[in-house]
Design an enzyme around this catalytic site. Sequence first.
Site, PDB file in Angstrom:
ATOM      1  N   LYS A  87       0.812  -1.219   0.000  1.00 22.79           N
ATOM      2  CA  LYS A  87       0.000   0.000   0.000  1.00 22.79           C
ATOM      3  C   LYS A  87       0.846   1.272   0.000  1.00 22.79           C
ATOM      4  O   LYS A  87       0.429   2.301  -0.513  1.00 22.79           O
ATOM      5  CB  LYS A  87      -0.956  -0.011   1.182  1.00 22.79           C
ATOM      6  CG  LYS A  87      -2.078  -1.033   0.969  1.00 22.79           C
ATOM      7  CD  LYS A  87      -3.347  -0.629   1.660  1.00 22.79           C
ATOM      8  CE  LYS A  87      -4.497  -1.513   1.228  1.00 22.79           C
ATOM      9  NZ  LYS A  87      -4.362  -2.895   1.754  1.00 22.79           N
ATOM     10  N   GLU A 109      -9.742   6.966   2.963  1.00 20.66           N
ATOM     11  CA  GLU A 109     -10.649   5.999   3.573  1.00 20.66           C
ATOM     12  C   GLU A 109      -9.803   4.806   3.990  1.00 20.66           C
ATOM     13  O   GLU A 109      -8.745   4.572   3.423  1.00 20.66           O
ATOM     14  CB  GLU A 109     -11.708   5.551   2.563  1.00 20.66           C
ATOM     15  CG  GLU A 109     -11.267   4.432   1.607  1.00 20.66           C
ATOM     16  CD  GLU A 109     -10.100   4.793   0.679  1.00 20.66           C
ATOM     17  OE1 GLU A 109      -9.894   5.992   0.421  1.00 20.66           O
ATOM     18  OE2 GLU A 109      -9.395   3.869   0.222  1.00 20.66           O
ATOM     19  N   SER A 373       1.632  -9.793  -0.800  1.00 16.95           N
ATOM     20  CA  SER A 373       1.289  -8.369  -0.733  1.00 16.95           C
ATOM     21  C   SER A 373       1.612  -7.717   0.608  1.00 16.95           C
ATOM     22  O   SER A 373       1.829  -6.513   0.671  1.00 16.95           O
ATOM     23  CB  SER A 373      -0.195  -8.178  -1.052  1.00 16.95           C
ATOM     24  OG  SER A 373      -1.006  -8.991  -0.215  1.00 16.95           O
TER      25      SER A 373
HETATM   26  C1  LIG Z   1      -5.242  -3.937   1.527  1.00 19.00           C
HETATM   27  C2  LIG Z   1      -4.515  -5.186   1.278  1.00 19.00           C
HETATM   28  C3  LIG Z   1      -4.866  -6.053   0.219  1.00 19.00           C
HETATM   29  C4  LIG Z   1      -6.058  -5.818  -0.652  1.00 19.00           C
HETATM   30  O1  LIG Z   1      -6.049  -4.655  -1.414  1.00 19.00           O
HETATM   31  P1  LIG Z   1      -5.814  -4.669  -2.968  1.00 19.00           P
HETATM   32  O2  LIG Z   1      -6.135  -3.300  -3.386  1.00 19.00           O
HETATM   33  O3  LIG Z   1      -6.727  -5.700  -3.564  1.00 19.00           O
HETATM   34  O4  LIG Z   1      -4.392  -5.023  -3.184  1.00 19.00           O
HETATM   35  C5  LIG Z   1      -4.091  -7.175   0.006  1.00 19.00           C
HETATM   36  N1  LIG Z   1      -3.042  -7.468   0.796  1.00 19.00           N
HETATM   37  C6  LIG Z   1      -2.667  -6.664   1.817  1.00 19.00           C
HETATM   38  C7  LIG Z   1      -1.496  -7.046   2.635  1.00 19.00           C
HETATM   39  C8  LIG Z   1      -3.395  -5.500   2.097  1.00 19.00           C
HETATM   40  O5  LIG Z   1      -3.029  -4.724   3.127  1.00 19.00           O
END
Ligand SMILES: *Cc1c(COP(=O)(O)O)cnc(C)c1O
Length: 390
Positions: A87, A109, A373
């Site tokens: 993020k 948000e 992610s």
């Molecule tokens: C917020 C988040 C997501 C989901 O958000 P996307 O916009 O679909 O990437 C996925 N993995 C993590 C670690 C997150 O914090």
Amino acid sequence: MERFNGYFGEFGGAYVPEGLQKALKDLEEIFYKYIDDEDFINELNYYSKQYVGRENPLYFARRLTEYVGGAKIYLKREDINHTGSHKINNALGQALLAKRSDKKRIIAETGAGQHGVATATVCALFGMDCTVYMGAVDMKRQEHNVFRMKLLGAKVVPVTEGNATLKEAVDKALEDYIENYNDTFYLLGSAVGPHPYPMIVREFQSIIGKEAKRQILEQEGRLPDYIIACVGGGSNAIGLFHPFVEDKEVKIIGVEPGGKGLDSKHHAAAISKGEVGILHGFKSYALDESKYSIHSIAAGLDYPGVGPEHSYYKATGRADYVSITDEEALEAFYKLTKLEGIIPALESSHALAYGMKLASSLPKDNIIIVNLSGRGDKDVNQIVEMENNI
Ligand SMILES: *Cc1c(COP(=O)(O)O)cnc(C)c1O
């Protein structure tokens, strides 16, 4: 950069009141003005390297691969980034745009709080005023992230309308933006929302796929057979996918939160089970909240909609969208932790679970890249609580 009209096939667009149209037009102009600007790119690269810690590794998970007994599994390590997920890539990029647009007040948000923390972080870094809208229910569930945001100097505004979760928080942020856009920059957290947001978020997240492509060519001398990412709003997924879209030999798979199962009413699989409609000013697949109670074990995945570009790839068949249940994600969470010493975010565990399942069905010379992610530190309390309740 080439101009884009905001439509991915029939999906996307900007279905917003007139007051917002001007703000979005201004944002679009600022984006095009700076995205090819040398000073802007240099500053973005500087902070990506020295502050976020890029580039992060593309790690060959040897023990996990041996355990699964099939295709080679590589992990793109977004979990190593400062603040613990992908993020920050988007928050940093948009904050630098805000700086150049002379808007000193930032709003955002947040659902699980991860985007709120990333936003509060870059606001601290650049000395900007930060307000984060968050559902009152989410604030209770994600207390730790509320503390982090407040420590970082952000104002966290509880939203009590409706279900008091992410959807209502977005509504509030949009309202604020319409009223205050002259001095306010809305730092939106995923590849959703009206044009130009999906395009902007994709641009800042594409660093994931660009690095992964370079890294796999270095390590394996060829492109991967599969790339896999979890899909909430779809930003980490589009960031990995986009640089590979023209490489037809690479199969692309998005993994949606299957919650308690796709036949239950408790999931957030917008593409698999949703209908085409307009939510938060853009056209895409979305779940009807009168029919489903939006749920995932991973708080960062429980959004009723999905980014328009994913709906387009679904429609054109360029990507496949599958789902993984809470239980399967949890199993993958434990496996990676024990086998590789990496505690993944529960969101990322969805991509991982599908990657493991797929790898086991493929020959050993196949290559899979899974986008990790985020890291799971934020989820440890939740896991311990669940263990105590068994
Ligand atoms: C917020 C988040 C997501 C989901 O958000 P996307 O916009 O679909 O990437 C996925 N993995 C993590 C670690 C997150 O914090």
